[in-house]
Design a protein around this motif. Structure first.
Motif: not given
Length: 501
Positions: A219-220, A239-241, A251-271
């Motif tokens: 979260g930094n 998180h400090d960030y 609707g942005y969030l840090l994935t390292c600091s959150h868990t999913a409560v319901t089924d999610l759709q997330l927009e994020a870049a992947e390598a």
């Protein structure tokens, strides 16, 4: 309305791997609707689906758990109380909506039946018409009464049918799984994974083999930022960030600091390729040294919790000891756990090897730089053939563990040839995979010549060009195997190789 399930959720419900579902689809046994399968199709192909866990599925999960150590020490088997309560509430709301919709449909059906009965009565009450008209009216009235009776009979049949009962049972199991874990679908890649227990979205993504961007994982840095498109999340830790107000509104969030409560759709870049991963330098430490027969050392390296290595299976990293010697080695472990890395080192005359075998001790610092190389898995589902020549098993082991983790390849076959009198050092690992996975085969070889290897491939595989090949080992040996495969009609695009000289 047809109930549809994602391939990953369908695989969990049926107690099979996702690759097995994909194989059924390719063979025409199941149909897909925008990447989803119908419950009726799932029950037709797997009629024994029940609320009890499938042994096959449990064995697959067990081998994954044993092969890939957790990246944290928390108990992640169950979600937190807050997450459980929220998931149960969400499922209750969905159940209420479903019940209300069913009741509305039943009421509509009753109204249609009543209207048909009224029309039949009106048609039967007409008098004074000609005999032909009365006959026609009587026929129409009888047809309306027959339609009303058919609707009632059909309603009863559907309520009592075994198919409906099986679908209800499957939906009940799906509801239970939704309480224990939530699925996350990535946009735009379409990749899907499950968040189990009390783990963060980022931890679940890395465990599932996805190549999301992240840095400190605490979260930094904000590198793991993603946009929530739909669904509900729960913040596990502060998180400090600091997200900007615009980012929060989007609707942005840090994935390292959150868990999913319901089924999610997330927009994020992947390598998607090695070029998408930055070179990283991490101050790590030697966690364990395991001497093996034949002058081989298993070198376990651990990174700090806040700085894990992002790499693709099959890549290499450079290790530099505190007193200067360094060497670039293939990573022999899965990227799903970038904190605990495994390297294999053969004893030699170089300074790095001598230091590892003679003076290095656990907890000694080591500088880790990487990743390097483009010997990685193709984004494909065809059967994969892995050919390890000597110590080429190191990157091959990483590829196989990652392939099992992402669960997208239809079948695996490992051929491992070692020079006499060496032993197959990872043979227990090979046997464990063979015993656990129905779609994994292992063929140990000693001093296998190219002609002998080709004869084995032609005997074991239905058609050589239909597979993908991953070959690693000494340069001259790898080149000889590649040339043999090309001469046998395998396209160059289906061959990936790594020369370790």
């Amino acid at each position: 309305m047809t109930e549809l399930l994602s391939l990953s959720r369908a695989a969990r419900l049926a107690g099979v791997t996702r690759a097995e579902i994909q194989k059924r689809i390719r063979h025409g046994e199941m149909q897909t609707f925008e990447g989803q399968v119908a419950i009726s199709d799932l029950l037709r192909v797997y009629p024994s689906v029940s609320l009890e866990q499938s042994g096959d599925f449990e064995r697959v999960e067990q081998i994954k758990a044993e092969a890939y150590p957790r990246s944290h020490d928390e108990d992640t088997r169950l979600p937190s109380q807050q997450v459980l309560i929220t998931r149960i509430k969400a499922l209750a709301e969905a159940l209420v909506q479903r019940v209300a919709r069913v009741e509305a449909l039943e009421q509509l059906l009753e109204e249609v039946r009543a209207r048909l009965d009224e029309m039949a009565a009106d048609a039967g009450d007409k008098s004074g018409a000609s005999a032909a008209a009365e006959t026609q009216t009587h026929t129409q009235a009888q047809a309306l009464r027959d339609l009303s009776a058919w609707l009632q009979t059909r309603r009863t049949d559907l309520a009592e049918s075994a198919v409906e009962a099986a679908q209800t049972q499957l939906l009940a199991r799906d509801s239970f799984l939704r309480i224990m874990s939530a699925s996350v679908k990535m946009i735009p890649s379409g990749h899907e994974f499950f968040v189990d227990g009390n783990e963060s979205i980022l931890e679940a993504a890395v465990r599932s083999g996805l190549r999301l961007s992240y840095g400190c994982a605490s979260g930094n840095c904000g590198e793991c930022k993603a946009r929530l498109v739909s669904g509900e999340v729960y913040r596990l830790r502060e998180h400090d960030y600091v997200l900007s107000e615009r980012e929060k509104q989007m609707g942005y969030l840090l994935t390292c600091s959150h868990t999913a409560v319901t089924d999610l759709q997330l927009e994020a870049a992947e390598a998607h390729s090695p070029a998408d991963l930055p070179e990283q330098e991490i101050q790590a430490q030697i966690r364990k040294l395991e001497p093996q027969s034949g002058g081989l050392m298993l070198l376990h390296v651990q990174t700090p919790r806040t700085n894990t290595l992002r790499f693709m299976a099959g890549q290499r990293a450079r290790l530099r000891l505190a007193d200067g010697p360094e060497q670039e080695l293939p990573i022999a472990s899965c990227p799903c756990n970038g904190r605990n890395l495994l390297f294999t080192l053969r004893q030699g005359d170089d300074a790095f090897s001598q230091a590892v075998f003679e003076t290095v001790t656990p907890r000694q610092p080591v500088t880790l730089t990487g990743p390097y190389g483009d010997f990685v898995l193709a984004d494909a589902t065809e059967p994969a053939v892995f050919i390890a020549l000597g110590d080429g098993i190191a990157p091959i082991k990483s590829l196989i563990e990652h392939a099992v983790s992402i669960d997208s390849i239809e079948a695996f076959h490992l051929y491992w040839s070692v020079p006499a009198p060496r032993m197959h050092d990872h043979q227990p690992w090979c046997r464990a995979l063979r015993e656990t996975l129905d779609n994994f085969a292992f063929t140990p070889l000693v001093d296998a010549a190219c002609d002998d290897l080709l004869a084995l491939l032609e005997s074991d595989l239905e058609a050589l060009p239909d597979n993908r090949y991953y070959i690693a080992g000494p340069g001259s040996a790898v080149q000889a195997v590649v040339s043999t495969l090309l001469a046998a009609g395998v396209p160059q695009a289906r061959i990936a190789s790594e020369e370790l000289d």
